[in-house]
Design an enzyme around this catalytic site. Structure first.
Site, PDB file in Angstrom:
ATOM      1  N   HIS A 118      -9.576   2.795  -6.072  1.00 45.99           N
ATOM      2  CA  HIS A 118      -9.312   1.655  -5.195  1.00 45.99           C
ATOM      3  C   HIS A 118      -9.899   1.900  -3.814  1.00 45.99           C
ATOM      4  CE1 HIS A 118      -6.118   4.470  -4.158  1.00 45.99           C
ATOM      5  NE2 HIS A 118      -5.921   3.801  -3.022  1.00 45.99           N
ATOM      6  N   ASP A 120      -8.791   0.901   0.127  1.00 45.50           N
ATOM      7  CA  ASP A 120      -7.482   0.616   0.706  1.00 45.50           C
ATOM      8  C   ASP A 120      -7.314  -0.846   1.115  1.00 45.50           C
ATOM      9  OD1 ASP A 120      -6.300   3.110   0.426  1.00 45.50           O
ATOM     10  OD2 ASP A 120      -7.104   3.857   2.323  1.00 45.50           O
ATOM     11  N   HIS A 269     -11.564   5.430  -3.690  1.00 45.70           N
ATOM     12  CA  HIS A 269     -11.051   6.766  -3.952  1.00 45.70           C
ATOM     13  C   HIS A 269     -10.036   6.728  -5.076  1.00 45.70           C
ATOM     14  CE1 HIS A 269      -8.561   4.987  -0.740  1.00 45.70           C
ATOM     15  NE2 HIS A 269      -7.552   5.694  -1.232  1.00 45.70           N
ATOM     16  N   ARG A 286      -0.940   9.180   6.054  1.00 45.82           N
ATOM     17  CA  ARG A 286      -2.159   8.390   6.252  1.00 45.82           C
ATOM     18  C   ARG A 286      -2.007   7.426   7.411  1.00 45.82           C
ATOM     19  NH1 ARG A 286      -3.538   3.608   2.300  1.00 45.82           N
ATOM     20  NH2 ARG A 286      -2.466   2.510   3.992  1.00 45.82           N
TER      21      ARG A 286
END
Length: 318
Positions: A118, A120, A269, A286
């Protein structure tokens, strides 16, 4: 390998990824260092740092040298106190919130992030420009993350296929293509309470480099606009196969203090799935930088179907 008076930048794979040494991210960086890291990011799509001593405040301060930050996540209502920009990635948090059956749901689709390939939050009309992930606690083995270069994937298509996909658009949403069950009720409610649906070009022109990148991913892309369901599925399957070809990827082994900084406009990723059966701890944090609306080769600018756009460390009504 390239170097400057401050940084050493070493490529780690043929199409994507570089490791940067010679910098302490816990302290303010000079303009030259910031620019060198930015250029390395644009060139290599994801850059890695080792042995960094960052807490939430320091991670946020580092990220702000490259742009404004978003809220932790559109569906995150409990970020760390005083740090609303931080998304903590640890399945145990969600098991505590959603019950003992969460680990089974986790194997199918994780709550605040997707376990397959995916990019983000492409359900948003202006997905994050970049993401910065730091490792706090990681197991002695396993738990690696992979990235793929969406520019290289686009350039690897034949010319006729590039011409074809250049003019396509696709709808992105959370739970794309996923058949929900009764167990997913809390997850579905949270997503519907803050619904995000956007139409993006299938090929995105990078706003800084001018490179063209495939901008579809299995985590969020629901269907290609204007095609039949069968046609859409076949085209997307072909593009997913292209973007996940091993030669376009890099794999990163986390250590405590590791940091990955990736260009969300040119990468997808893959979160690890090799730890589900093990009782190990893996905690990472994150932050994401605000992005702009993607633009296609034909000038099409991404459009909102439902929801809001990212602005200034929060989601506000567009």
């Amino acid at each position: 390998m390239s170097s400057s008076s401050i940084l050493a930048i070493k490529r780690v794979a043929g199409h994507i990824g570089a490791e940067i040494t010679g910098v302490d991210l816990a302290h303010p960086l000079g303009p030259t260092t910031v620019e060198e890291i930015r250029q390395a990011l644009l060139a290599h799509k994801v850059v890695f740092f080792r042995g960094q001593n960052l807490d939430h405040a320091a991670q946020i301060a580092f990220a702000r040298q490259f742009g404004e930050l978003t809220h932790a996540h559109p569906h995150e209502d409990a970020p760390p106190e005083e740090f609303p920009q931080i998304l903590t990635i640890d399945p145990r948090r969600y098991e505590e919130r959603y019950g003992a059956n969460y680990r089974e749901l986790y194997r199918k689709r994780q709550y605040s992030y997707y376990s397959g390939w995916h990019t983000d939050v492409t359900a948003a009309v202006n997905p994050p420009a970049a993401s910065i992930l730091r490792a706090e606690t990681v197991p002695e083995f396993g738990g690696d993350t992979q990235w793929t270069n969406l520019v290289a994937a686009y350039e690897g298509l034949s010319a006729p296929l590039r011409d074809f996909v250049d003019g396509l658009r696709a709808e992105h949403r959370f739970l794309a293509g996923y058949q929900t069950t009764d167990e997913d009720g809390k997850l579905v409610k949270r997503i519907n309470d803050n619904l995000l649906v956007s139409v993006h070009p299938v090929v995105r022109v990078h706003p800084e480099t001018g490179e063209r990148a495939l901008f579809v991913n299995p985590g969020f892309t629901d269907h290609i606009v204007g095609l039949s369901a069968l046609e859409s599925r076949r085209v997307l399957e072909s593009l997913y196969e292209q973007i996940t070809r091993p030669e376009y990827t890099v794999r990163f082994r986390w250590q405590p203090g590791s940091v990955a900084f990736w260009d969300n406009r040119a990468t997808a990723h893959l979160a690890p799935s090799d730890l589900d059966h093990l009782d190990v701890q893996r905690t990472l944090h994150r932050v994401t930088l605000i992005g702009d609306r993607p633009v296609g080769p034909d000038g099409f600018v991404s459009e909102i179907v439902a929801g809001r756009e990212f602005r200034a460390e929060a989601l506000v009504v567009a």
